[in-house]
Each structure stands twice: as C-alpha cells, then as structure tokens.
Design a protein around this motif. Sequence first.
Motif, PDB file in Angstrom:
ATOM      1  N   ASN A 132       4.555  13.637 -11.633  1.00  0.00           N
ATOM      2  CA  ASN A 132       5.031  13.644 -13.015  1.00  0.00           C
ATOM      3  C   ASN A 132       3.985  14.246 -13.945  1.00  0.00           C
ATOM      4  O   ASN A 132       4.315  15.007 -14.859  1.00  0.00           O
ATOM      5  N   ASP A 152       3.967   1.487  -1.078  1.00  0.00           N
ATOM      6  CA  ASP A 152       4.608   1.597  -2.392  1.00  0.00           C
ATOM      7  C   ASP A 152       3.621   2.120  -3.430  1.00  0.00           C
ATOM      8  O   ASP A 152       3.969   2.959  -4.271  1.00  0.00           O
ATOM      9  N   ALA A 153       2.382   1.629  -3.368  1.00  0.00           N
ATOM     10  CA  ALA A 153       1.366   2.078  -4.334  1.00  0.00           C
ATOM     11  C   ALA A 153       1.077   3.555  -4.132  1.00  0.00           C
ATOM     12  O   ALA A 153       0.918   4.296  -5.110  1.00  0.00           O
ATOM     13  N   LYS A 213       0.841  -1.204   0.000  1.00  0.00           N
ATOM     14  CA  LYS A 213       0.000   0.000   0.000  1.00  0.00           C
ATOM     15  C   LYS A 213       0.870   1.246   0.000  1.00  0.00           C
ATOM     16  O   LYS A 213       0.607   2.207  -0.748  1.00  0.00           O
ATOM     17  N   GLU A 247       3.157   5.787  -2.885  1.00  0.00           N
ATOM     18  CA  GLU A 247       4.334   6.524  -3.370  1.00  0.00           C
ATOM     19  C   GLU A 247       4.340   6.589  -4.888  1.00  0.00           C
ATOM     20  O   GLU A 247       4.592   7.637  -5.478  1.00  0.00           O
ATOM     21  N   GLU A 248       4.032   5.452  -5.533  1.00  0.00           N
ATOM     22  CA  GLU A 248       4.008   5.435  -6.997  1.00  0.00           C
ATOM     23  C   GLU A 248       2.901   6.350  -7.518  1.00  0.00           C
ATOM     24  O   GLU A 248       3.071   7.062  -8.504  1.00  0.00           O
ATOM     25  N   GLY A 249       1.762   6.302  -6.826  1.00  0.00           N
ATOM     26  CA  GLY A 249       0.647   7.178  -7.235  1.00  0.00           C
ATOM     27  C   GLY A 249       1.024   8.646  -7.069  1.00  0.00           C
ATOM     28  O   GLY A 249       0.755   9.471  -7.954  1.00  0.00           O
ATOM     29  N   ASP A 250       1.673   8.971  -5.939  1.00  0.00           N
ATOM     30  CA  ASP A 250       2.118  10.348  -5.710  1.00  0.00           C
ATOM     31  C   ASP A 250       3.136  10.756  -6.764  1.00  0.00           C
ATOM     32  O   ASP A 250       3.091  11.880  -7.303  1.00  0.00           O
ATOM     33  N   ALA A 251       4.058   9.839  -7.094  1.00  0.00           N
ATOM     34  CA  ALA A 251       5.076  10.144  -8.099  1.00  0.00           C
ATOM     35  C   ALA A 251       4.427  10.344  -9.462  1.00  0.00           C
ATOM     36  O   ALA A 251       4.803  11.237 -10.223  1.00  0.00           O
ATOM     37  N   LEU A 252       3.446   9.537  -9.766  1.00  0.00           N
ATOM     38  CA  LEU A 252       2.753   9.651 -11.051  1.00  0.00           C
ATOM     39  C   LEU A 252       2.012  10.988 -11.127  1.00  0.00           C
ATOM     40  O   LEU A 252       2.059  11.687 -12.145  1.00  0.00           O
TER      41      LEU A 252
END
Length: 119
Positions: free
Chosen positions: A113, A102-103, A100, A105-110
């Motif tokens: 971006n 990681d998801a 969760k 963080e990836e969502g925030d990074a996306l």
Amino acid sequence: VLNIKQVSTEVQEKEAGRRELELALAKETIEKERTIQAKKDVEWELQKCKQQVQALAQERGELSSILKGKDREKDAHAASLAEQSKEIEIMIEELRRHLKADAIEEGDALVLNLKIEAS
C-alpha cells in the motif's frame, strides 16, 4: 470290752480318713473342672482374637486395594494432564506461527500500500 472300744476307734479313724480322702478327691475334681473351664475360656478368647485378626487383615487388604486403585487413578489423571499439556503447547505453537504469518502478510500488504501510494 477293750476290743470293742479299740475296733470302734479304728472304725472311726478309718471313717475320718475316708472322709478326708473324699474331701481331697472332691477338691481335686473341682480344681480339674475349673482348669478345664479356664482352658475353654482361653480357647474362646483365642478364637475371638483370631477372628479379629482375620477381619483386620481383610480390611487391610481392602484398604490396600483401594489405595492401589487411587494410585492408578492418580497416575492416569497425571498422564491425561501431561497429554493435555502437550496438546496445548502444540496449539500455542500453531497460534504463534499463524500470528507470525498474519503479521508478515499485514506487513507485506502495508508495504504494498505504501508503494502504491508513493507511486
């Protein structure tokens, strides 16, 4: 002469009576010996039975002890499996939290971006 015949007959009768008594005594002695031997045989068989009962009781005790040991082993194994199961559940829960995180963080990074690309 009559007196001698009478005495002779009495002697023969007494001798026959004595032989009958000796024969009866011999039969009684033989019967007593058979009874004594039969009693010894029964006592011997009884002793053998007692030994067999004792051996069976000892074997039963040993088997009972083995079964108790197996029960303790089974209980210890079940407790170990329960502990392992709890540990696995904790690990699964930790993995879910990491996934969760990681998801997120990836969502925030996306999102970041996308914002950068949009600007």
